[in-house]
Design an enzyme around this catalytic site. Sequence first.
Site, mmCIF file in Angstrom:
data_model
loop_
_atom_site.group_PDB
_atom_site.id
_atom_site.type_symbol
_atom_site.label_atom_id
_atom_site.label_comp_id
_atom_site.label_asym_id
_atom_site.label_seq_id
_atom_site.Cartn_x
_atom_site.Cartn_y
_atom_site.Cartn_z
ATOM 1 N N GLY A 219 4.072 14.812 -7.732
ATOM 2 C CA GLY A 219 4.487 13.503 -7.692
ATOM 3 C C GLY A 219 3.526 12.400 -7.706
ATOM 4 C CG ASN A 220 3.386 8.636 -8.789
ATOM 5 O OD1 ASN A 220 3.738 7.732 -8.654
ATOM 6 N ND2 ASN A 220 3.972 9.477 -10.367
ATOM 7 N NE ARG A 221 -1.972 6.897 -3.086
ATOM 8 C CZ ARG A 221 -2.919 6.712 -2.277
ATOM 9 N NH1 ARG A 221 -3.542 6.728 -3.027
ATOM 10 N NH2 ARG A 221 -3.215 4.884 -1.555
#
Length: 412
Positions: A219-221
């Site tokens: 995922g990413n932030r």
Amino acid sequence: MSTRLTIVVGVTGGIAAYKAVGVIRALVLEGHSVHVVATDAALRFVGKPTLEAISRNPVATDLYEGVAEVRHVAIGQSADLIVIAPATANTIAKLAAGLADDLLGNTVLASTAPLVIAPAMHTEMWRNPATVANIATLRKRGVTIVGPAVGQLTGADSGPGRMVEPQAIVVAALSTVGRRVSELPVSDAPGARQDLEGRRILITAGGTREPLDPVRFLGNRSSGRQGVALATAALARGATVTLLAAHLDVEPPTDVEVHEVGTARELESAVKDASASADVIIMAAAVADYRPLEVREKKIKKSKSGERLVLELEQNPDILAGLAASKRPDQIVVGFAAETEADPSALIEVGREKLARKGCDYLVLNHVGWSEGFATERNEVVMLRSGGDIVMEAFGSKLSVANRILDIIASR
Ligand code: CTP
């Protein structure tokens, strides 16, 4: 109505009661006369002297005090606006049933002023059919429900149930009586202008997640805050908004059509379905460029002998590039680029290259780092148009940045 409103702030018994102090303070600083009605349970979480000092008025709690002035109805009758923050599941149930067994219940029943509530409770309580039905009843009666937000709750749990931040409650509450928060520029105030009336805007927000196995993902932030701010601002300016939401940390406004998506490919298919009817498409979501080649059926186990784990990834489709290549001439497609390039002119060059590669009409460029850009309330962006010219630079809250972006779109 005079400039100075008489606002009743109901505070009920949840841990978020401490944040009610922020709501009261913001309303007082806006110049309004604030009268706090706290339940007994609220006073277990926050002290009466605090509420009195911040509101600059005596705090009423007891139904049987001031009976000679018929205070149980007088407070409600004098209110221009009632804000209940936090509103517990119990208070929501009592409001839905029209109960008047305490001063707050009496105040609400005796008032014809707009009622705004900011629910705060654990996720299970928010999703309980009783609460769901009570919220639906209140909505039907015209009560404005602000939130709850999604995020960390009091215990180790997280999910929908957090009280929305005080500033957002104040903005929403004042907008129900046609007022705006003076700190916001005019165009940021909800309803301040309707220059997107009749426009259909599709916004993607959040960050996609690519599963590795039943318990893990890449995922990413991205928190989705900028995308949700765009949806909020577009809605306030009269647009019909569809939001494709990939794992948001914040709750979108209630009048937006929301479709939840998980992976990049799910987002691609949702964009394909929704883009035909959109006038403007804003790709604010952070889309995973790669997905695991193989999604394991069972949890990946740790190697007992300490061997490295190698993951093979394959590329996801470039949704924005596909969209830009197939768009109608009357559609506007806006891309986002979050880059770690710190040097401002090099950042613009990276943006120009990306804009040309993606083929979209505009690219909104911002610098991100370990502590910049994500999950914060503020943003700093440069907007480029097709060809590479800078058309706008903005710094401020994500809502004000959203409005600057929409100013450019509306001017087309
Ligand atoms: N985007 C997309 N599909 C992808 C990747 C990104 O639609 N598979 C969109 C994003 O929503 C954003 C824009 O493209 O609006 C730029 O995203 P970014 O991740 O910065 O672009 P990349 O193509 O991944 O470029 P690079 O990896 O070279 O930085």
